[in-house]
Design a protein around this motif. Structure first.
Motif, mmCIF file in Angstrom:
data_model
loop_
_atom_site.group_PDB
_atom_site.id
_atom_site.type_symbol
_atom_site.label_atom_id
_atom_site.label_comp_id
_atom_site.label_asym_id
_atom_site.label_seq_id
_atom_site.Cartn_x
_atom_site.Cartn_y
_atom_site.Cartn_z
ATOM 1 N N ILE A 1 0.840 -1.205 0.000
ATOM 2 C CA ILE A 1 0.000 0.000 0.000
ATOM 3 C C ILE A 1 0.877 1.258 0.000
ATOM 4 C CG2 ILE A 1 -1.747 1.286 1.322
ATOM 5 C CD1 ILE A 1 -2.687 -1.544 2.331
ATOM 6 N N CYS B 1 -3.533 4.319 -1.998
ATOM 7 C CA CYS B 1 -4.363 4.793 -0.891
ATOM 8 C C CYS B 1 -4.591 6.295 -1.066
ATOM 9 C CB CYS B 1 -3.623 4.518 0.415
ATOM 10 S SG CYS B 1 -4.543 4.996 1.876
ATOM 11 N N ILE C 1 -6.316 3.084 5.059
ATOM 12 C CA ILE C 1 -5.376 1.998 4.754
ATOM 13 C C ILE C 1 -6.021 0.624 4.946
ATOM 14 C CG2 ILE C 1 -3.230 0.874 5.520
ATOM 15 C CD1 ILE C 1 -2.079 3.668 6.046
ATOM 16 N N ILE D 1 3.598 -1.648 3.682
ATOM 17 C CA ILE D 1 3.113 -0.277 3.450
ATOM 18 C C ILE D 1 4.346 0.603 3.243
ATOM 19 C CG2 ILE D 1 1.844 1.695 4.436
ATOM 20 C CD1 ILE D 1 0.470 -0.284 6.367
ATOM 21 N N ILE E 1 0.144 4.905 11.184
ATOM 22 C CA ILE E 1 0.446 3.888 10.165
ATOM 23 C C ILE E 1 1.206 2.722 10.799
ATOM 24 C CG2 ILE E 1 1.537 3.451 7.916
ATOM 25 C CD1 ILE E 1 1.129 6.430 7.257
#
Ligand SMILES: Cc1ncc(COP(=O)(O)O)c(C=O)c1O
Length: 400
Positions: free
Chosen positions: A94, A117, A131, A142, A157
């Motif tokens: 991502i 994203c 996310i 990610i 995150i």
């Protein structure tokens, strides 16, 4: 000085600048020191392969960032590719779509799908709230991007990455010299990757650097950037050629030595832009968190066409006519460029904020090559353009 509509170059006036002003015109540090280093490199006859200048650059960067390992590489794109492979990422990763195309390419080059994203329009960075919906059984990681040097929401995150067992790295191409909650960028996630491309805040002509506090990963990346060689005649891992050469490292060292002056020039330009543009309807300059360290490398405007009475593209055309080469980074978003547009034709459905923002952003020149007087002239032209948006629109549309 331009005072009237008729003074503008799109209306037939002479351009404000004889020489084009570029975004990201390279900062050249101490020229004498650099030339001496070049002589030294030639005398050493050690041009690449982990030479003394590369070692010194890595040591100085690591000490500045307060990180255990800095590994210099030939550019940030290759550095990202090596980190991605070194961490064993596969399947899907991502990333934001609102980034330079290299973030996506570093994955797709290895047949890993970037999953785009959307961003938070307030920060221009990946929206952590969006996310989790993108995670599938194929997701392995990610990549957060610290766009314009403003850190993404690392804490949020990281929490998702830890809970969902995903590897987190950061594309910190813009963020050398920036901090997050008092700690230098370079210390977060499994690794962070800086770019020292000529247009960047610190430059090494071309260059990249991986910063990590993970000893095992650092050792692996050092092997991988040098074909996997663990010693003469002994290859122990798949690798590539990601080495930085000595000339680039010398430039990087000189750039580091001049860093305070570059930040100061950028900061003063930023303040000047802020003053000159204040109160202009529909034109806003992004903010930097003054409680953190910033490099102020990007002068980022958001143009709200309805309030400004002029679109971003018409403003850009007006500036280009004056030899002010403003840029619309990172238009139109990775998902609307190939091969991603063909691979993921519907990805825009989840990227409405990205698509809106890419219509508004305009980046202006800054750095040591720009003077206060230049900033004033640029802002004067922007004000004139905003005052005469309708006329500019009809002039530009009649030229189509
Ligand atoms: C966000 C971002 N990522 C990656 C890169 C790639 O860096 P490099 O040119 O050093 O390969 C750049 C810029 O060039 C960038 O802006």
């Amino acid at each position: 000085m331009k005072n009237n509509l008729s003074d503008l170059a799109i209306c037939g006036g002479p351009p404000a600048f004889n020489e084009t002003l570029h975004v990201g015109r390279p900062n050249i540090g101490d020229r004498e020191q650099l030339l001496q280093s070049f002589q030294q490199i030639l005398d050493n006859r050690w041009l690449t392969n982990n030479g003394p200048f590369v070692q010194e650059f890595e040591k100085k960067a690591a000490s500045f960032l307060g990180v255990n390992h800095c590994i210099a590489m030939c550019n940030a794109t290759i550095a990202l590719e090596i980190v991605i492979r070194g961490l064993g990422l596969t399947g899907e990763v991502i990333i934001p779509s609102f980034t330079f195309i290299a973030t996506a390419h570093s994955l797709q080059w290895q047949e890993i799908s970037p999953v785009f994203c959307d961003i938070d329009p307030a920060t221009h960075n990946m929206d952590p709230q969006k996310i989790e919906d993108l995670i599938t059984p194929r997701t392995t990681g990610i990549i957060g991007v610290h766009l314009w040097g403003r850190p993404c929401d690392i804490e949020a995150i990281l929490e998702i990455a830890n809970r969902r067992n995903l590897k987190l790295i950061f594309d910190a191409a813009h963020a050398f010299g920036c901090s997050y909650k008092g700690q230098m960028i370079g210390n977060f996630g499994k690794a962070e990757v800086f770019s020292f491309h000529a247009t960047k805040f610190i430059n090494a002509f071309e260059g990249g650097m991986v910063a990590t506090n993970n000893d095992t990963l650092a050792a692996k990346l050092r092997l991988m950037k040098n074909f996997g060689f663990a010693g003469y005649d002994n290859v122990v891992h798949i690798g590539t050629n990601g080495k930085m050469n000595e000339m680039c490292a010398a430039m990087g060292i000189a750039s580091l030595a001049g860093m305070d002056a570059i930040v100061e020039a950028n900061r003063q330009n930023y303040r000047q832009y802020e003053t000159e543009l204040s109160g202009l309807p529909g034109v806003s300059l992004i903010h930097y968190d003054e409680s953190e360290k910033n490099n102020y490398q990007y002068i980022v405007l958001e143009i709200d066409e309805h309030l400004a009475g002029i679109s971003r593209d018409h403003l850009m055309a007006t500036l280009h006519a004056e030899n002010i080469f403003a840029r619309r980074y990172f238009y139109p978003g990775c998902h609307r460029m190939e091969p991603y547009r063909s691979y993921f034709p519907h990805s825009g459905l989840l990227l409405s904020e990205t698509e809106k923002l890419t219509e508004k952003i305009l980046i202006l020149p800054t750095g040591t090559a720009i003077s206060m007087a230049d900033v004033k002239t640029i802002c004067r032209i922007i004000r004139l353009a905003v005052d005469h948006g309708e006329t500019i629109k009809s002039i530009l549309e009649s030229q189509k």
